[in-house]
Design an enzyme around this catalytic site. Structure first.
Site, PDB file in Angstrom:
ATOM      1  N   HIS A   1      -0.725   7.250  -2.002  1.00  8.71           N
ATOM      2  CA  HIS A   1      -1.601   7.423  -3.168  1.00  8.71           C
ATOM      3  C   HIS A   1      -1.752   8.873  -3.619  1.00  8.71           C
ATOM      4  O   HIS A   1      -1.631   9.183  -4.804  1.00  8.71           O
ATOM      5  CB  HIS A   1      -2.982   6.827  -2.866  1.00  8.71           C
ATOM      6  CG  HIS A   1      -3.937   6.966  -4.016  1.00  8.71           C
ATOM      7  ND1 HIS A   1      -4.737   8.086  -4.204  1.00  8.71           N
ATOM      8  CD2 HIS A   1      -4.196   6.147  -5.064  1.00  8.71           C
ATOM      9  CE1 HIS A   1      -5.453   7.928  -5.306  1.00  8.71           C
ATOM     10  NE2 HIS A   1      -5.146   6.768  -5.850  1.00  8.71           N
TER      11      HIS A   1
ATOM     12  N   HIS B   1      -5.437  -4.259  -3.383  1.00 10.94           N
ATOM     13  CA  HIS B   1      -5.314  -2.877  -3.841  1.00 10.94           C
ATOM     14  C   HIS B   1      -4.905  -1.962  -2.691  1.00 10.94           C
ATOM     15  O   HIS B   1      -5.659  -1.811  -1.723  1.00 10.94           O
ATOM     16  CB  HIS B   1      -6.673  -2.446  -4.416  1.00 10.94           C
ATOM     17  CG  HIS B   1      -6.715  -1.070  -4.959  1.00 10.94           C
ATOM     18  ND1 HIS B   1      -7.511  -0.077  -4.421  1.00 10.94           N
ATOM     19  CD2 HIS B   1      -6.073  -0.505  -6.012  1.00 10.94           C
ATOM     20  CE1 HIS B   1      -7.368   1.028  -5.132  1.00 10.94           C
ATOM     21  NE2 HIS B   1      -6.497   0.812  -6.097  1.00 10.94           N
TER      22      HIS B   1
END
Ligand code: G3P
Ligand code: MG
Length: 244
Positions: A55, A13
């Site tokens: 992100h 991730h």
């Protein structure tokens, strides 16, 4: 009926993000060295519509910059470095998606690309990402486009129909069947702590791929695999690959 889009049981991730600055080439390279077969990353665009791997909408948490990523040109973003809260990593750039895909292909890594548009830039972000994939993705390994954003998924379905899609949700919504059918999604990606056994069974019975985020605990991963979940996104691929 769709087929589940296979990624891997253990997906790194934002790269091996517990051990390297998240969403950097260093984090993806470390994930490969730790044995991961697939990584997840997040993509948004610069003011001149070049996709970058990052992100947040803003730069403060993960870089030495500040303000909105989408307010900077690609040339300006190239000059920032990803914040270094891990020893041994210096001057990691915010990677362009094009450079990142080239490196993932060299590393033989599959990819879950999360389309993360800054609100209002859904069309521009998805269009730029699909163009970059068309020109750069050379691998036969898994490639899945995922998003919380339904507008982005609908456009990806139309622009790049050959790339399987995943709808990301926190809790499984009551209309998950209708949403995944409408968006022609192969997978549902769900927050691990909000998924129960009954929901997992229904999603799997509908022949959808079922993946959970973010799972850094071995016992939690085991419980999810016992429920039939196909794979988990983890910041700690080495730990989960060793234990499972
Ligand atoms: O793609 C799964 C997961 O990454 C979604 O949440 O906030 O970590 O991008 P987030
Ligand atoms: Mg993500």
């Amino acid at each position: 009926m769709t087929e589940p889009a296979q990624l891997a049981r253990i997906i790194a991730h934002r790269g091996a993000s517990a051990d390297a600055p998240e969403n950097t080439l260093a984090a993806f390279e470390l994930a490969a060295r730790q044995g991961a077969k697939c990584v997840e990353l997040d993509v948004s665009i610069s003011s001149d519509h070049i996709p970058f791997v990052h992100h947040d909408d803003t730069l403060e948490r993960c870089t030495n910059g500040s303000g909105y990523l989408c307010a900077y040109t690609a040339a300006q973003l190239d000059k920032f470095t990803a914040a270094n809260n891990h020893s041994g990593f210096n001057n990691e750039p915010i990677p362009r998606l094009s450079t990142t895909i080239d490196r993932l292909n060299q590393l033989n890594l599959g990819l879950n690309l999360e389309i993360k548009p800054t609100p209002g830039l859904e069309i521009e972000t998805t269009t730029a990402i699909c163009e970059t994939i068309k020109t750069h993705w050379k691998s036969d390994l898994p490639l899945v486009l995922s998003s919380f954003n339904q507008e982005a998924l609908a456009l990806a379905r139309d622009l790049l129909p050959g790339a399987p899609r995943a709808l990301i949700v926190c809790a499984v919504p009551s209309n998950w069947r209708q949403l995944t059918q409408q968006l022609l999604c192969s997978n549902l990606h769900v927050a691990a702590e909000l998924l129960n056994k009954e929901q997992a069974t229904s999603v799997l019975d509908a022949s959808l791929g079922l993946y959970c985020f973010t799972v850094n605990d071995v016992e939690q991963a085991k419980r999810l695999f016992d429920m039939g979940v196909h794979g988990v996104f983890t910041d700690r691929p080495k730990k989960l690959l060793t234990a499972l």
